[in-house]
Motif scaffolding. Structure first.
Motif, PDB file in Angstrom:
ATOM      1  N   LEU A   1      90.246  69.253  13.168  1.00 13.19           N
ATOM      2  CA  LEU A   1      89.520  69.975  14.352  1.00 13.19           C
ATOM      3  C   LEU A   1      90.250  69.723  15.434  1.00 13.19           C
ATOM      4  O   LEU A   1      90.251  70.666  16.369  1.00 13.19           O
ATOM      5  N   PHE A   2      90.752  68.691  15.827  1.00 14.34           N
ATOM      6  CA  PHE A   2      91.323  68.358  16.998  1.00 14.34           C
ATOM      7  C   PHE A   2      92.779  68.476  17.378  1.00 14.34           C
ATOM      8  O   PHE A   2      93.469  68.084  18.278  1.00 14.34           O
ATOM      9  N   TYR A   3      93.330  69.190  16.272  1.00 11.79           N
ATOM     10  CA  TYR A   3      94.915  69.137  16.169  1.00 11.79           C
ATOM     11  C   TYR A   3      95.107  70.726  17.012  1.00 11.79           C
ATOM     12  O   TYR A   3      94.587  71.706  16.570  1.00 11.79           O
ATOM     13  N   ASP A   4      95.972  70.716  18.088  1.00  8.85           N
ATOM     14  CA  ASP A   4      96.297  71.937  18.895  1.00  8.85           C
ATOM     15  C   ASP A   4      97.608  72.337  18.212  1.00  8.85           C
ATOM     16  O   ASP A   4      98.586  71.457  18.454  1.00  8.85           O
ATOM     17  N   ASP A   5      97.703  73.372  17.489  1.00  5.60           N
ATOM     18  CA  ASP A   5      98.960  73.893  16.739  1.00  5.60           C
ATOM     19  C   ASP A   5      99.782  74.359  17.909  1.00  5.60           C
ATOM     20  O   ASP A   5     100.803  74.084  17.808  1.00  5.60           O
ATOM     21  N   ASP A   6      99.341  75.157  18.893  1.00  2.00           N
ATOM     22  CA  ASP A   6     100.327  75.563  20.031  1.00  2.00           C
ATOM     23  C   ASP A   6     101.014  74.389  20.377  1.00  2.00           C
ATOM     24  O   ASP A   6     102.217  74.617  21.040  1.00  2.00           O
ATOM     25  N   GLY A   7     100.283  73.440  21.098  1.00  2.00           N
ATOM     26  CA  GLY A   7     100.862  72.179  21.840  1.00  2.00           C
ATOM     27  C   GLY A   7     101.419  71.160  20.965  1.00  2.00           C
ATOM     28  O   GLY A   7     102.202  70.116  21.107  1.00  2.00           O
ATOM     29  N   LYS A   8     101.237  71.291  19.338  1.00  2.00           N
ATOM     30  CA  LYS A   8     101.730  70.318  18.545  1.00  2.00           C
ATOM     31  C   LYS A   8     101.004  68.847  18.953  1.00  2.00           C
ATOM     32  O   LYS A   8     102.088  67.911  19.080  1.00  2.00           O
ATOM     33  N   GLN A   9      99.951  68.910  19.265  1.00  2.00           N
ATOM     34  CA  GLN A   9      99.421  67.655  19.800  1.00  2.00           C
ATOM     35  C   GLN A   9      97.699  67.393  19.289  1.00  2.00           C
ATOM     36  O   GLN A   9      97.223  68.623  19.156  1.00  2.00           O
ATOM     37  N   CYS A  10      97.547  66.073  19.377  1.00  2.00           N
ATOM     38  CA  CYS A  10      95.918  65.907  19.106  1.00  2.00           C
ATOM     39  C   CYS A  10      95.198  65.909  20.388  1.00  2.00           C
ATOM     40  O   CYS A  10      95.701  65.239  21.513  1.00  2.00           O
ATOM     41  N   SER A  11      94.084  66.489  20.512  1.00  2.00           N
ATOM     42  CA  SER A  11      93.271  66.833  21.670  1.00  2.00           C
ATOM     43  C   SER A  11      92.594  65.587  22.106  1.00  2.00           C
ATOM     44  O   SER A  11      92.209  65.519  23.049  1.00  2.00           O
ATOM     45  N   ILE A  12      92.531  64.721  21.164  1.00  2.00           N
ATOM     46  CA  ILE A  12      91.613  63.287  21.631  1.00  2.00           C
ATOM     47  C   ILE A  12      92.628  62.035  21.264  1.00  2.00           C
ATOM     48  O   ILE A  12      92.462  61.118  20.857  1.00  2.00           O
ATOM     49  N   TYR A  13      93.947  62.361  21.526  1.00  2.57           N
ATOM     50  CA  TYR A  13      94.958  61.443  21.136  1.00  2.57           C
ATOM     51  C   TYR A  13      94.556  60.012  21.481  1.00  2.57           C
ATOM     52  O   TYR A  13      94.874  58.924  20.693  1.00  2.57           O
ATOM     53  N   ALA A  14      94.255  59.829  22.782  1.00  2.00           N
ATOM     54  CA  ALA A  14      93.947  58.528  23.489  1.00  2.00           C
ATOM     55  C   ALA A  14      92.893  57.844  22.764  1.00  2.00           C
ATOM     56  O   ALA A  14      92.770  56.783  22.685  1.00  2.00           O
ATOM     57  N   ASP A  15      92.060  58.726  21.994  1.00  2.00           N
ATOM     58  CA  ASP A  15      90.810  58.305  21.392  1.00  2.00           C
ATOM     59  C   ASP A  15      90.868  58.468  19.878  1.00  2.00           C
ATOM     60  O   ASP A  15      90.006  58.642  19.150  1.00  2.00           O
ATOM     61  N   ARG A  16      92.266  58.678  19.242  1.00  2.00           N
ATOM     62  CA  ARG A  16      92.357  58.973  17.970  1.00  2.00           C
ATOM     63  C   ARG A  16      91.640  57.728  17.129  1.00  2.00           C
ATOM     64  O   ARG A  16      91.796  56.622  17.298  1.00  2.00           O
ATOM     65  N   PRO A  17      91.255  58.384  15.721  1.00  2.00           N
ATOM     66  CA  PRO A  17      90.450  57.539  14.807  1.00  2.00           C
ATOM     67  C   PRO A  17      91.429  56.391  14.058  1.00  2.00           C
ATOM     68  O   PRO A  17      92.822  56.666  14.374  1.00  2.00           O
ATOM     69  N   ALA A  18      90.994  55.583  13.769  1.00  2.00           N
ATOM     70  CA  ALA A  18      91.981  54.243  12.961  1.00  2.00           C
ATOM     71  C   ALA A  18      92.900  54.689  12.219  1.00  2.00           C
ATOM     72  O   ALA A  18      94.076  54.316  12.129  1.00  2.00           O
ATOM     73  N   GLU A  19      92.597  55.553  11.267  1.00  2.00           N
ATOM     74  CA  GLU A  19      93.616  55.957  10.459  1.00  2.00           C
ATOM     75  C   GLU A  19      94.646  56.687  10.906  1.00  2.00           C
ATOM     76  O   GLU A  19      95.791  56.423  10.531  1.00  2.00           O
ATOM     77  N   CYS A  20      94.442  57.395  12.086  1.00  2.00           N
ATOM     78  CA  CYS A  20      95.510  58.174  12.777  1.00  2.00           C
ATOM     79  C   CYS A  20      96.393  57.207  13.449  1.00  2.00           C
ATOM     80  O   CYS A  20      97.751  57.473  13.613  1.00  2.00           O
ATOM     81  N   ARG A  21      95.574  56.114  14.095  1.00  6.47           N
ATOM     82  CA  ARG A  21      96.651  55.083  14.662  1.00  6.47           C
ATOM     83  C   ARG A  21      97.476  54.324  13.818  1.00  6.47           C
ATOM     84  O   ARG A  21      98.620  53.892  13.992  1.00  6.47           O
TER      85      ARG A  21
END
Length: 225
Positions: free
Chosen positions: A82-102
């Protein structure tokens, strides 16, 4: 060079989005703070219940869950987080990304493998015991357990007509329960997919069945190959 060789040669994230396209992460105890801070809410996650078959992205294969888990939902009918921005190739909650993503680095997955099955959360971690909402969840679970649905589905596939009738009754109850709760509480499909897991008429597809309706009644049959 194939995809695996290309990944193994990486030393940093190239923001290709491949991991995000495969689905949102499962959530762990350290992610409870994301709900407390309002980064996540019930409508942005969904529940996979005990007994459901899931594709294990780390361990590989389609395996039944021995305990329920909560995942960030996809975008519409797609698995992409849900939080992946395909146009910008980035996570929209990157600073607060969940533990698995970190923990995840596609070129060095050992950190994710080490924590993958530890401390995963379920609905009990987010909905307090004794609350009215928890009682509603427990009422639904008592009648619509995925473990029981699996038993019925496999028995029906083995030729047990009585199991098929009970399965239809359970699917019908699940649909009516959701409709009544949605009307009474004013919640949408996304939030109900957290509270009650996936609708059973969808979930039984993983056992090789398909569900249809005729004259306002559900029926089940073996899925066409």
């Amino acid at each position: 060079m194939d995809e695996l060789e290309r990944i193994e040669k990486r030393t940093h994230c190239e923001r290709c989005g491949h991991c995000c396209d495969k689905g949102g992460p499962a959530l762990h105890r350290e992610d409870l703070a994301l709900f407390e801070r309002g980064v996540l809410d019930y409508a942005q996650v969904f529940t996979l219940r005990r007994g459901e078959l899931v594709e294990e992205s780390v361990e590989g294969g389609l395996l039944p869950l021995d305990a329920e888990l909560i995942k960030i939902r996809g975008q519409g009918n797609h698995w992409t987080c849900l939080f992946y921005d395909d146009d910008g190739k980035q996570c929209s909650i990157y600073a607060d990304r969940p533990a698995e993503c970190r923990a995840f680095n596609c070129w060095a997955p050992d950190e994710l493998k080490a924590m993958y099955r530890t401390g995963r959360i379920g609905r009990a971690d987010l909905v307090p015991a004794g609350s009215a909402l928890r009682e509603i969840i427990d009422e639904h679970e008592a009648r619509c357990s995925c473990l029981r649905v699996q038993e019925l589905a496999l028995a029906f596939l083995g030729g047990d007509a009585a199991a098929g009738r009970e399965l239809v009754e359970t699917i019908t109850y699940d649909a009516a329960f959701r409709a009544a709760f949605a009307e009474r509480a004013g919640v949408g499909e996304e939030e109900m997919n957290f509270l009650f897991g996936r609708p059973l008429h969808v979930a039984v597809g993983q056992y090789g069945l398909e569900v249809g309706r005729e004259n306002d009644r559900y029926f089940v049959r073996k899925a066409a190959e």
